[in-house]
Design a protein around this motif. Sequence first.
Motif, PDB file in Angstrom:
ATOM      1  N   GLU A 150       0.834  -1.206   0.000  1.00 22.25           N
ATOM      2  CA  GLU A 150       0.000   0.000   0.000  1.00 22.25           C
ATOM      3  C   GLU A 150       0.867   1.254   0.000  1.00 22.25           C
ATOM      4  OE1 GLU A 150      -2.836   0.009   3.165  1.00 22.25           O
ATOM      5  OE2 GLU A 150      -3.845  -1.809   2.458  1.00 22.25           O
ATOM      6  N   LEU A 151       1.933   1.246   0.809  1.00 23.28           N
ATOM      7  CA  LEU A 151       2.858   2.387   0.837  1.00 23.28           C
ATOM      8  C   LEU A 151       3.495   2.577  -0.537  1.00 23.28           C
ATOM      9  CD1 LEU A 151       4.776   1.870   4.236  1.00 23.28           C
ATOM     10  CD2 LEU A 151       2.816   3.362   3.793  1.00 23.28           C
ATOM     11  N   TYR A 153       2.295   1.596  -3.457  1.00 29.21           N
ATOM     12  CA  TYR A 153       1.263   2.067  -4.384  1.00 29.21           C
ATOM     13  C   TYR A 153       1.077   3.576  -4.245  1.00 29.21           C
ATOM     14  CZ  TYR A 153      -3.220   2.607  -6.737  1.00 29.21           C
ATOM     15  OH  TYR A 153      -4.226   3.026  -7.579  1.00 29.21           O
ATOM     16  N   ASP A 154       0.949   4.037  -3.011  1.00 27.59           N
ATOM     17  CA  ASP A 154       0.757   5.480  -2.764  1.00 27.59           C
ATOM     18  C   ASP A 154       1.934   6.298  -3.283  1.00 27.59           C
ATOM     19  OD1 ASP A 154      -1.650   4.942  -1.564  1.00 27.59           O
ATOM     20  OD2 ASP A 154      -0.887   5.076   0.490  1.00 27.59           O
ATOM     21  N   THR A 158       1.601   8.805  -7.530  1.00 29.48           N
ATOM     22  CA  THR A 158       1.842  10.231  -7.759  1.00 29.48           C
ATOM     23  C   THR A 158       2.666  10.459  -9.022  1.00 29.48           C
ATOM     24  OG1 THR A 158       3.823  10.151  -6.349  1.00 29.48           O
ATOM     25  CG2 THR A 158       1.746  10.798  -5.302  1.00 29.48           C
ATOM     26  N   ARG A 204       9.516   9.688   1.912  1.00 27.79           N
ATOM     27  CA  ARG A 204       8.388  10.580   2.209  1.00 27.79           C
ATOM     28  C   ARG A 204       8.822  12.020   2.398  1.00 27.79           C
ATOM     29  NH1 ARG A 204       4.274   7.480   6.350  1.00 27.79           N
ATOM     30  NH2 ARG A 204       3.486   5.980   4.864  1.00 27.79           N
TER      31      ARG A 204
END
Length: 204
Positions: A150-151, A153-154, A158, A204
Motif C-alpha cells: 500500500e505504501l 502504491y501510494d 503520484t 516521504r
Amino acid sequence: MFSFYSHFKRKRNFAGLKDETYKFLFEEDKSDEFVVFDTETTGLNPKVDDILSIGAVKIKDNKILTSQTFEVYVKNTKEISSKSIEIHGIRTCDLKNAKKSDEAIKEFLHFIGSRRLVGYYLEFDVSMINKYTLPMLGIKLPNKMIEVSELYYDAQITTIPQGNIDLRFDTMLKKYNIPNMGIHNAVNDAVMTGMIFLKLQNAR
C-alpha cells in the motif's frame, strides 16, 4: 467514525482474552520499534492450511536490527504439497525438531509485544497467526498493521497517476536497488520487506 469503530473492535477483542498474561499485546508500545514478519505455510488458505515457519526482524531508528531476528519452525501433521515445497523448500523431514504450534506462537507474541507490524500482503500472514491465537487465547492480533504494498502504491501513483502499478515483490526490490537474498525463507523475506519499508519511509 473509523477511529470509533477501531476502538470498539479493539475493546471487543480484548474482552475475549482468555489469558491475562498476554494483555501486554494491548498495551501502548513505547519501544518506538516496528516488527517486520513473514510466514511460510502449507498453502494459501488460512482456513485449511498451517504455518510451517515464522520469521521476523525488528526495526528501530531507521535500522534493521539484524541481531534481533526471530525464527521458529512449527510442527505439522499435514502433508506438504510439492508446490509449497518449491516455494519455501520446507519438507516434512525439516520439521523434525520443530516446536508445537502453541509454543511457537507464544514465542512470537512475546517477540512482537505491542509493536507495529509491517509486512508484504500482511493480511494473509496475520490471518494465519490469528488462526492459532483465536482458539488458544481468544483474540486476534491487536497490533497496528503497515502494508508495504500500500505504501509503495501510494508512492508510485503520484508519478504514474493513470498507470498500472506493479506490486510484485521483485519489482519493488529492483525499484529500490535492494539485493534479492536468494533463499526464500521467512527471515530473509522479512529482512527484504524491512529494506523496502525503510526506503519508502525515507522517500516521504
